[in-house]
Write an enzyme that holds these catalytic residues in place. Structure first.
Site, mmCIF file in Angstrom:
data_model
loop_
_atom_site.group_PDB
_atom_site.id
_atom_site.type_symbol
_atom_site.label_atom_id
_atom_site.label_comp_id
_atom_site.label_asym_id
_atom_site.label_seq_id
_atom_site.Cartn_x
_atom_site.Cartn_y
_atom_site.Cartn_z
ATOM 1 N N GLY A 128 -11.033 -6.277 2.064
ATOM 2 C CA GLY A 128 -12.489 -6.307 2.247
ATOM 3 C C GLY A 128 -13.194 -5.481 1.183
ATOM 4 O O GLY A 128 -14.244 -5.869 0.671
ATOM 5 N N ARG B 296 0.839 -1.202 0.000
ATOM 6 C CA ARG B 296 0.000 0.000 0.000
ATOM 7 C C ARG B 296 0.875 1.254 0.000
ATOM 8 O O ARG B 296 0.556 2.224 -0.701
ATOM 9 C CB ARG B 296 -0.932 -0.016 1.211
ATOM 10 C CG ARG B 296 -2.054 -1.030 1.032
ATOM 11 C CD ARG B 296 -2.914 -1.131 2.258
ATOM 12 N NE ARG B 296 -4.126 -1.888 1.970
ATOM 13 C CZ ARG B 296 -4.929 -2.359 2.885
ATOM 14 N NH1 ARG B 296 -4.665 -2.162 4.165
ATOM 15 N NH2 ARG B 296 -6.019 -3.030 2.554
ATOM 16 N N GLY C 239 -4.165 -6.154 2.207
ATOM 17 C CA GLY C 239 -2.874 -5.730 2.738
ATOM 18 C C GLY C 239 -1.994 -6.903 3.134
ATOM 19 O O GLY C 239 -0.789 -6.936 2.839
ATOM 20 N N LYS D 155 -11.411 -12.736 8.709
ATOM 21 C CA LYS D 155 -12.677 -12.205 8.192
ATOM 22 C C LYS D 155 -13.396 -13.259 7.327
ATOM 23 O O LYS D 155 -13.782 -13.033 6.175
ATOM 24 C CB LYS D 155 -12.450 -10.908 7.401
ATOM 25 C CG LYS D 155 -11.814 -9.780 8.255
ATOM 26 C CD LYS D 155 -11.594 -8.482 7.496
ATOM 27 C CE LYS D 155 -10.803 -7.475 8.324
ATOM 28 N NZ LYS D 155 -10.307 -6.304 7.595
HETATM 29 C C1 3PG Z 1 -8.128 -2.956 5.410
HETATM 30 O O1 3PG Z 1 -6.991 -3.243 5.784
HETATM 31 O O2 3PG Z 1 -8.951 -3.830 5.059
HETATM 32 C C2 3PG Z 1 -8.519 -1.512 5.274
HETATM 33 O O3 3PG Z 1 -7.469 -0.665 5.613
HETATM 34 C C3 3PG Z 1 -9.743 -1.207 6.093
HETATM 35 O O4 3PG Z 1 -9.480 -1.421 7.449
HETATM 36 P P1 3PG Z 1 -10.666 -1.715 8.459
HETATM 37 O O5 3PG Z 1 -11.187 -3.099 8.140
HETATM 38 O O6 3PG Z 1 -10.041 -1.621 9.834
HETATM 39 O O7 3PG Z 1 -11.712 -0.669 8.247
#
Ligand code: 3PG
Length: 405
Positions: A383, A39, A360, A201
């Site tokens: 996500g 990133r 990431g 997730k």
């Molecule tokens: C990620 O790494 O998916 C983005 O930076 C969003 O982060 P978050 O899920 O903490 O909002």
């Protein structure tokens, strides 16, 4: 399919710009350093393109309460190392220090503000954009800028003030590039299309997989990480208490849906045959039917699974990886993830496949593996990419459509 005005559609020369980016990175807390961050690497060419403007960079790192919820000082240092221009940092977001630093910023300079999530309202979601526009941070900072650039593609699925609250929005260089690849995948994916799913997730990844099966886009889902554990537990394969604990909440909520989806698409959902446990620093492969007996955390895919996944990847024409198959930060659990990146690089190089790495974590793993340069594209979205690929009108995309200057 994306409707926006881009940074190229206006004259940014000599202007003061606020650019919301996503440089949320994998941080090695013990050694106070950022691991390879695709990133940050993606941000450098964007800043180079904006060299005739005064650019203020706004971003987040992790979430309040998490171990890696740090300031952005390390990020600013990293950018400074890579960019051939003055890069300043201020440990403030919209207080007096930040306001003065923004006012003093000259054309050609970059200023990185502190982690925007140190402001408590930043972690709230605002479906009604006009409500976000009234907030103190937006009201304080907006008058100091000529233009606002939405370049936090990785956080495009968050309706947070710094993403959607500005009076106008232009798509930035990273966003424009990401949209180009997303359009290709959504509108006309070359088949077979494969998703390599890993990491955490789990429920979000399951939903994206289901959507793409139901829309007949996806040919195979290669499941690893917590998504594999979630599916296996839902269909009655016991994976051991430590694994099950990591997905217990998702399982409770979605067990029936997962079972039904698996039943419907089981020919296309490829689950691991073996997984790796840490045996005193050595990799020990155990078969799926032995998981209950060992009752240990599994941190990577085993050799049989690796071969299965590779044989499908190598024949695919579109491959999207989201989430690493293993806990690659630990040496003992690294091999499976690196092997998958290598297979994707091979599919892109020799098979002409469109091989996209998302998220990431997987992006960091790809850079560490040495094969990142051979895949087609490293997306900054995890996500966000999944939600866009699942057909959702995510907040940043909607804001770009509604807030053209
Ligand atoms: C990620 O790494 O998916 C983005 O930076 C969003 O982060 P978050 O899920 O903490 O909002």
């Amino acid at each position: 399919m994306f409707d926006y005005k881009s940074y190229k559609d206006v004259d940014l020369k000599g202007k003061k710009i606020l650019m919301r980016v996503d440089i949320n990175s994998n941080i090695d807390i013990e050694n106070n350093r950022i691991r390879e961050s695709p990133r940050i690497h993606a941000l450098i060419p964007s800043l180079e393109e904006l060299k005739d403007s005064a650019v203020v960079v706004m971003a987040h790192q992790s979430r309040p309460g998490a171990k890696d919820f740090t300031s952005l000082e390390l990020h600013a240092e990293e950018i400074r190392k890579l960019l051939d221009r003055p890069v300043k940092y201020v440990d403030d977001v919209f207080g007096e220090k930040a306001i003065n630093a923004i006012k003093d910023l000259n054309v050609g300079e970059v200023l990185v503000l502190n982690n925007v999530r140190t402001w408590e309202l930043e972690t709230k979601q605002f479906k009604d954009f006009s409500e976000a526009e009234e907030l103190e941070m937006i009201q304080t900072l907006a008058p100091l800028f000529d233009y606002f650039i939405a370049d936090a593609f990785g956080a495009a699925h968050r309706a947070q003030p710094s993403i959607i609250g500005w009076p106008t929005l232009l798509a930035g260089p990273t966003t424009v590039k990401e949209f180009k690849y997303m359009s290709k995948i959504i509108e006309n994916p070359e088949k077979p299309m494969v998703m390599l799913i890993g990491g955490a997730k789990a429920i979000d990844k399951f939903k994206a997989m289901k959507f793409n099966f139901e829309n007949e886009k996806l040919d195979y889902a290669l499941c690893s990480g917590l998504t594999a554990i979630l599916i296996m537990e839902a269909i009655g394969i016991e994976t051991g208490e430590p694994n099950k604990a990591a997905i217990a909440k998702d399982l409770e909520k979605a067990k029936e849906d997962i079972k039904e989806t698996y039943e419907k698409f089981k020919e296309k959902i490829i689950l691991p045959k073996d997984l790796i446990i840490d045996d005193n620093g050595n990799r020990k492969a155990i078969n799926i039917d032995e998981l209950k007996k060992y009752n240990a955390v599994t941190g990577d895919i085993g050799p049989k699974t690796t071969e299965d996944f590779k044989s499908i990847i190598i024949k695919a024409k579109t491959i999207i990886a989201n989430g690493p198959p293993g806990i690659f930060e630990k040496e003992v659990f690294r091999k499976g993830t690196f092997d998958m990146v290598e297979a994707m690089a091979e599919a892109a190089k020799t098979g002409g496949a469109l091989a996209v790495i998302g998220g990431g974590e997987m992006g960091t793993a790809a850079e560490m593996s040495g094969y990142a340069k051979d895949v087609s594209f490293i997306s900054t979205g995890g996500g966000a990419l999944l939600e866009i690929l699942s057909g959702k009108d995510v907040p940043m995309v909607r804001a770009l459509r509604e807030k053209k200057p």
